[in-house]
Motif scaffolding. Sequence first.
Motif, PDB file in Angstrom:
ATOM      1  N   THR A 235      21.624 -22.569 -61.064  1.00  0.00           N
ATOM      2  CA  THR A 235      21.296 -23.917 -61.519  1.00  0.00           C
ATOM      3  C   THR A 235      19.788 -24.034 -61.647  1.00  0.00           C
ATOM      4  O   THR A 235      19.055 -23.981 -60.662  1.00  0.00           O
ATOM      5  CB  THR A 235      21.827 -24.973 -60.526  1.00  0.00           C
ATOM      6  OG1 THR A 235      21.513 -24.562 -59.186  1.00  0.00           O
ATOM      7  CG2 THR A 235      23.326 -25.132 -60.668  1.00  0.00           C
ATOM      8  N   ARG A 236      19.318 -24.194 -62.884  1.00  0.00           N
ATOM      9  CA  ARG A 236      17.886 -24.246 -63.190  1.00  0.00           C
ATOM     10  C   ARG A 236      17.533 -25.693 -63.554  1.00  0.00           C
ATOM     11  O   ARG A 236      17.763 -26.137 -64.675  1.00  0.00           O
ATOM     12  CB  ARG A 236      17.567 -23.285 -64.333  1.00  0.00           C
ATOM     13  CG  ARG A 236      17.850 -21.826 -63.981  1.00  0.00           C
ATOM     14  CD  ARG A 236      17.849 -20.937 -65.228  1.00  0.00           C
ATOM     15  NE  ARG A 236      16.623 -21.057 -65.991  1.00  0.00           N
ATOM     16  CZ  ARG A 236      15.508 -20.371 -65.762  1.00  0.00           C
ATOM     17  NH1 ARG A 236      15.492 -19.479 -64.767  1.00  0.00           N
ATOM     18  NH2 ARG A 236      14.440 -20.535 -66.503  1.00  0.00           N
ATOM     19  N   PHE A 237      17.014 -26.428 -62.566  1.00  0.00           N
ATOM     20  CA  PHE A 237      16.788 -27.860 -62.717  1.00  0.00           C
ATOM     21  C   PHE A 237      15.442 -28.164 -63.372  1.00  0.00           C
ATOM     22  O   PHE A 237      14.431 -27.547 -63.059  1.00  0.00           O
ATOM     23  CB  PHE A 237      16.820 -28.549 -61.355  1.00  0.00           C
ATOM     24  CG  PHE A 237      18.146 -28.472 -60.655  1.00  0.00           C
ATOM     25  CD1 PHE A 237      19.215 -29.260 -61.051  1.00  0.00           C
ATOM     26  CD2 PHE A 237      18.328 -27.617 -59.574  1.00  0.00           C
ATOM     27  CE1 PHE A 237      20.429 -29.202 -60.407  1.00  0.00           C
ATOM     28  CE2 PHE A 237      19.544 -27.555 -58.906  1.00  0.00           C
ATOM     29  CZ  PHE A 237      20.598 -28.348 -59.326  1.00  0.00           C
ATOM     30  N   GLY A 238      15.443 -29.176 -64.239  1.00  0.00           N
ATOM     31  CA  GLY A 238      14.193 -29.738 -64.723  1.00  0.00           C
ATOM     32  C   GLY A 238      13.921 -29.528 -66.195  1.00  0.00           C
ATOM     33  O   GLY A 238      14.232 -28.474 -66.757  1.00  0.00           O
ATOM     34  N   LEU A 293      13.211 -25.660 -60.601  1.00  0.00           N
ATOM     35  CA  LEU A 293      13.752 -25.669 -59.242  1.00  0.00           C
ATOM     36  C   LEU A 293      15.204 -25.215 -59.337  1.00  0.00           C
ATOM     37  O   LEU A 293      15.794 -25.164 -60.419  1.00  0.00           O
ATOM     38  CB  LEU A 293      13.642 -27.059 -58.628  1.00  0.00           C
ATOM     39  CG  LEU A 293      12.226 -27.615 -58.458  1.00  0.00           C
ATOM     40  CD1 LEU A 293      12.258 -28.968 -57.743  1.00  0.00           C
ATOM     41  CD2 LEU A 293      11.327 -26.640 -57.727  1.00  0.00           C
ATOM     42  N   ASN A 294      15.803 -24.872 -58.202  1.00  0.00           N
ATOM     43  CA  ASN A 294      17.177 -24.389 -58.220  1.00  0.00           C
ATOM     44  C   ASN A 294      17.957 -24.975 -57.051  1.00  0.00           C
ATOM     45  O   ASN A 294      17.457 -25.832 -56.322  1.00  0.00           O
ATOM     46  CB  ASN A 294      17.211 -22.858 -58.210  1.00  0.00           C
ATOM     47  CG  ASN A 294      16.491 -22.264 -57.013  1.00  0.00           C
ATOM     48  OD1 ASN A 294      16.778 -22.595 -55.866  1.00  0.00           O
ATOM     49  ND2 ASN A 294      15.530 -21.386 -57.262  1.00  0.00           N
ATOM     50  N   ASP A 297      16.109 -25.090 -53.610  1.00  0.00           N
ATOM     51  CA  ASP A 297      14.899 -25.862 -53.293  1.00  0.00           C
ATOM     52  C   ASP A 297      14.788 -27.189 -54.044  1.00  0.00           C
ATOM     53  O   ASP A 297      13.726 -27.800 -54.051  1.00  0.00           O
ATOM     54  CB  ASP A 297      13.650 -25.012 -53.559  1.00  0.00           C
ATOM     55  CG  ASP A 297      13.489 -24.622 -55.028  1.00  0.00           C
ATOM     56  OD1 ASP A 297      14.347 -25.000 -55.848  1.00  0.00           O
ATOM     57  OD2 ASP A 297      12.505 -23.922 -55.349  1.00  0.00           O
ATOM     58  N   ILE A 298      15.884 -27.655 -54.639  1.00  0.00           N
ATOM     59  CA  ILE A 298      15.813 -28.835 -55.491  1.00  0.00           C
ATOM     60  C   ILE A 298      15.359 -30.089 -54.740  1.00  0.00           C
ATOM     61  O   ILE A 298      14.728 -30.974 -55.312  1.00  0.00           O
ATOM     62  CB  ILE A 298      17.172 -29.101 -56.194  1.00  0.00           C
ATOM     63  CG1 ILE A 298      17.097 -30.330 -57.098  1.00  0.00           C
ATOM     64  CG2 ILE A 298      18.293 -29.240 -55.183  1.00  0.00           C
ATOM     65  CD1 ILE A 298      16.045 -30.258 -58.152  1.00  0.00           C
ATOM     66  N   THR A 299      15.615 -30.193 -53.458  1.00  0.00           N
ATOM     67  CA  THR A 299      15.142 -31.359 -52.704  1.00  0.00           C
ATOM     68  C   THR A 299      14.136 -30.990 -51.605  1.00  0.00           C
ATOM     69  O   THR A 299      13.735 -31.846 -50.820  1.00  0.00           O
ATOM     70  CB  THR A 299      16.318 -32.110 -52.047  1.00  0.00           C
ATOM     71  OG1 THR A 299      17.033 -31.215 -51.183  1.00  0.00           O
ATOM     72  CG2 THR A 299      17.266 -32.671 -53.099  1.00  0.00           C
ATOM     73  N   SER A 301      11.398 -28.350 -52.281  1.00  0.00           N
ATOM     74  CA  SER A 301      10.239 -27.638 -52.800  1.00  0.00           C
ATOM     75  C   SER A 301       8.952 -28.401 -52.536  1.00  0.00           C
ATOM     76  O   SER A 301       8.901 -29.638 -52.603  1.00  0.00           O
ATOM     77  CB  SER A 301      10.404 -27.415 -54.303  1.00  0.00           C
ATOM     78  OG  SER A 301       9.208 -26.913 -54.868  1.00  0.00           O
ATOM     79  N   THR A 347      14.359 -33.963 -63.311  1.00  0.00           N
ATOM     80  CA  THR A 347      15.796 -33.746 -63.405  1.00  0.00           C
ATOM     81  C   THR A 347      16.516 -34.955 -62.843  1.00  0.00           C
ATOM     82  O   THR A 347      15.968 -35.687 -62.009  1.00  0.00           O
ATOM     83  CB  THR A 347      16.247 -32.473 -62.669  1.00  0.00           C
ATOM     84  OG1 THR A 347      17.622 -32.206 -62.970  1.00  0.00           O
ATOM     85  CG2 THR A 347      16.100 -32.617 -61.154  1.00  0.00           C
ATOM     86  N   VAL A 349      20.365 -35.581 -61.146  1.00  0.00           N
ATOM     87  CA  VAL A 349      21.465 -34.784 -60.618  1.00  0.00           C
ATOM     88  C   VAL A 349      22.548 -35.688 -60.048  1.00  0.00           C
ATOM     89  O   VAL A 349      22.255 -36.657 -59.354  1.00  0.00           O
ATOM     90  CB  VAL A 349      20.982 -33.820 -59.501  1.00  0.00           C
ATOM     91  CG1 VAL A 349      22.140 -32.958 -58.994  1.00  0.00           C
ATOM     92  CG2 VAL A 349      19.842 -32.950 -59.998  1.00  0.00           C
TER      93      VAL A 349
END
Length: 379
Positions: A235-238, A293-294, A297-299, A301, A347, A349
């Motif tokens: 999952t590649r967020f952003g 982010l993935n 570490d999405i919440t 980083s 992002t 989510v």
Amino acid sequence: MKNKYLFFLLLTTVFSFSSCIQDEAPNAECDIVSVNSAWIDEYKDIMIGKPIVKNDIVKISIKEGTSLEDLEKLEPIFKLTNGARIKKIGEPVRNGESGVIMHYRTYSEDGNWSKDYKVTFTIRTVIPTDKVFSFENYSLDANNKYYVWNEFVNNTQLDWWSSGNEGYKMAAFGKPATAYPTVTEAEGFSGNCIKLTTCKTNGIAATAGMPIAAGNIFFGEFDNTNAMKAPLEATRFGLQIIPAKPISMKGYYKYTPGETFTDVKNNVIENRRDTCAIYSVLFEVDPDNFIPLNGRDITSSNRIVLIAEIQNPGEPTEWTEFSIPFEPRNGKEFDYEKLANNEYAITVVASSSKSGAFFEGAIGSTLYVDELKIEWEKK
């Protein structure tokens, strides 16, 4: 330890092989692997980040100020699987006011198989400050396996949304699109909405440490090539689509948790109840070398600047309105110079199981989300 590694390698091989038989075998020897690095270097001054190559599409983000006429003249060079060849089909087609689409067909070395690709060049389009995400624009993916969602700005179709559906197809084994974790639902707060459900995976996935698949949707990309070996990184967020400083996020949701909570080993965890997640994260990026982010570490980083999250979503069975402020993280302040230099990504989510990225949750947990909107600072 060696035997355990060999067992996991065998599972991965079998899992990937079964996926190829189901979806990829006819085209397995005529894929676009990547965009030629020398070509990327030649046009890096007009590109944002690196091209994204997926099953049947190549996405290339373009900086503002580039004309559609210039995009139509581009002749990208691709790296193909061994022995394959490629041919451009037709002329470039404009995608609204902010994009150009080219079509290519690849051929296997023996000439028995071919595969069609869409190559999109999209000029960076920020989120309109009055944009409401209503989830009305949906369709099936190119292989008619699962639902995908798009947004339209300046008459341009934008692939901002992604989900774990692309990874779940490896465990679906013929299930219809309506049985995937992320689907459309006609009875939304207004029109259609998103329905996210935590689903059971197959035996092979469970043995590999992935017993469940939470329904999710987010701004970003799902990297299916890495899903088995490193699922949290898949999952590649952003996206770099920030128009201003975000103030709050609002919308509507309802949620029912599943009955039995299990961990990554499929063990039942007594007295633990599943909960959903709805949040938005704004974080720092290198404008010329985008690193998302993935799931890991999405919440957490240290690049996070602002975050808006429903802390205690509860279990509302009727449509419930929420409005949550963006709050600072890591001692950082929003920097307007970084905004001007495209140094921020954002992002949004939503997930039916808050710990679903770690394969913890309750099968049957169901989250409905509709009419999401980010409130932006007015200048």
